[in-house]
Motif scaffolding. Structure first.
Motif, mmCIF file in Angstrom:
data_model
loop_
_atom_site.group_PDB
_atom_site.id
_atom_site.type_symbol
_atom_site.label_atom_id
_atom_site.label_comp_id
_atom_site.label_asym_id
_atom_site.label_seq_id
_atom_site.Cartn_x
_atom_site.Cartn_y
_atom_site.Cartn_z
ATOM 1 N N GLY A 1 0.817 -1.201 0.000
ATOM 2 C CA GLY A 1 0.000 0.000 0.000
ATOM 3 C C GLY A 1 0.849 1.247 0.000
ATOM 4 N N PRO A 2 0.216 2.428 -0.095
ATOM 5 C CA PRO A 2 0.947 3.690 -0.036
ATOM 6 C C PRO A 2 1.665 3.829 1.306
ATOM 7 C CG PRO A 2 -1.285 4.026 -0.849
ATOM 8 C CD PRO A 2 -1.218 2.618 -0.336
ATOM 9 N N ALA A 3 2.881 4.342 1.274
ATOM 10 C CA ALA A 3 3.716 4.338 2.479
ATOM 11 C C ALA A 3 3.248 5.316 3.553
ATOM 12 C CB ALA A 3 5.160 4.645 2.094
ATOM 13 N N LEU A 4 2.729 6.473 3.161
ATOM 14 C CA LEU A 4 2.376 7.478 4.174
ATOM 15 C C LEU A 4 1.371 6.943 5.204
ATOM 16 C CD1 LEU A 4 2.185 10.714 1.983
ATOM 17 C CD2 LEU A 4 3.972 10.093 3.607
ATOM 18 N N PRO A 5 0.252 6.342 4.799
ATOM 19 C CA PRO A 5 -0.667 5.810 5.810
ATOM 20 C C PRO A 5 -0.102 4.612 6.574
ATOM 21 C CG PRO A 5 -1.477 5.346 3.584
ATOM 22 C CD PRO A 5 -0.355 6.306 3.452
#
Length: 243
Positions: free
Chosen positions: A134-138
């Protein structure tokens, strides 16, 4: 970049990812110091990845060698990797840290990671890898939601979307312990950061050049870290957290 001024991609599968402009010197370094000591599983994964459409995303073996030595010198045990691709640098890390060490490996594509996972399993280090898709920020926010993760990690390696490097830096500074190291890849982007603003670059390279210049300026002014920028591979910035 073409001599005629035609804009060409800085990185392609046909070019070596090194800032050295003397290919013979680079080959000498690889043949003398890198390939003779390259782990057989790292070599296997490198050769597999070199056949991939996006082979240019692979961390070159001299960079993996540098990171491996750094991890061993540090005695790193818990690490984070943002941007995994087929897992070359994950494997290099897994081979360098102790048997009870862990890598939180984050990537938007499990498909790419699954290319390298059989080699990681063959190397006997798959138990060290906690892959999160998944996207790293979350995902990093989820880690930070657990207070026990603050300052838990010894090392972080970022080789992902360049526009978010500044955001990753803020999150990772809370996750990596004081004295730990954050490493950022591609911070010189083929030398384009030193090119004039009117240099003939593709639109994609121009966007990344701007992001890297902004990130480099941020790190240079960040009193929370000691930083060194190395002209290895495509430029590696190492930040030691001091606050």
């Amino acid at each position: 970049m073409a001599a005629s001024g035609e804009a060409k991609d800085i990185h392609t599968n046909e070019t070596t990812k090194t800032l050295l402009k003397n290919e013979a010197l680079y080959e000498y370094m690889l043949d003398t110091m890198v390939y003779p000591r390259e782990n057989e599983h790292l070599r296997e994964l490198r050769l597999i990845t070199e056949q991939h459409t996006y082979a240019l995303m692979l961390s070159p073996p001299d960079e993996e060698q540098l990171l491996s030595m750094l991890l061993k010198v540090m005695g790193a045990r818990n690490t984070i990797e943002v941007g995994v691709f087929t897992g070359g640098s994950v494997l290099a890390t897994a081979l360098a840290i102790p048997d009870d060490g862990k890598i939180v490996a984050i990537d938007v594509s499990r498909e790419f990671f699954d290319i390298g996972r059989p080699v990681i399993e063959k190397a006997g280090v798959a138990h060290k890898v906690d892959f999160r898709e998944g996207p790293a920020l979350p995902i990093l926010d989820d880690l930070l939601a657990d207070e026990g993760n603050e300052g838990k990690f010894d090392f972080a390696f970022v080789d992902a979307d360049k526009g978010n490097y500044e955001n990753y830096h803020e999150q990772l500074l809370r996750l990596v312990r004081v004295g730990g190291v954050l490493a950022y890849d591609n911070t010189l982007w083929g030398g384009s950061v030193a090119m004039p603003d009117d240099a003939p670059l593709t639109e994609g390279d121009r966007v990344i050049r701007a992001a890297m210049k902004a990130f480099n300026a941020k790190i240079a002014a960040d009193a929370r870290v000691e930083a060194v920028q190395l002209p290895v591979a495509d430029g590696i910035t190492l930040c030691r957290r001091v606050v």
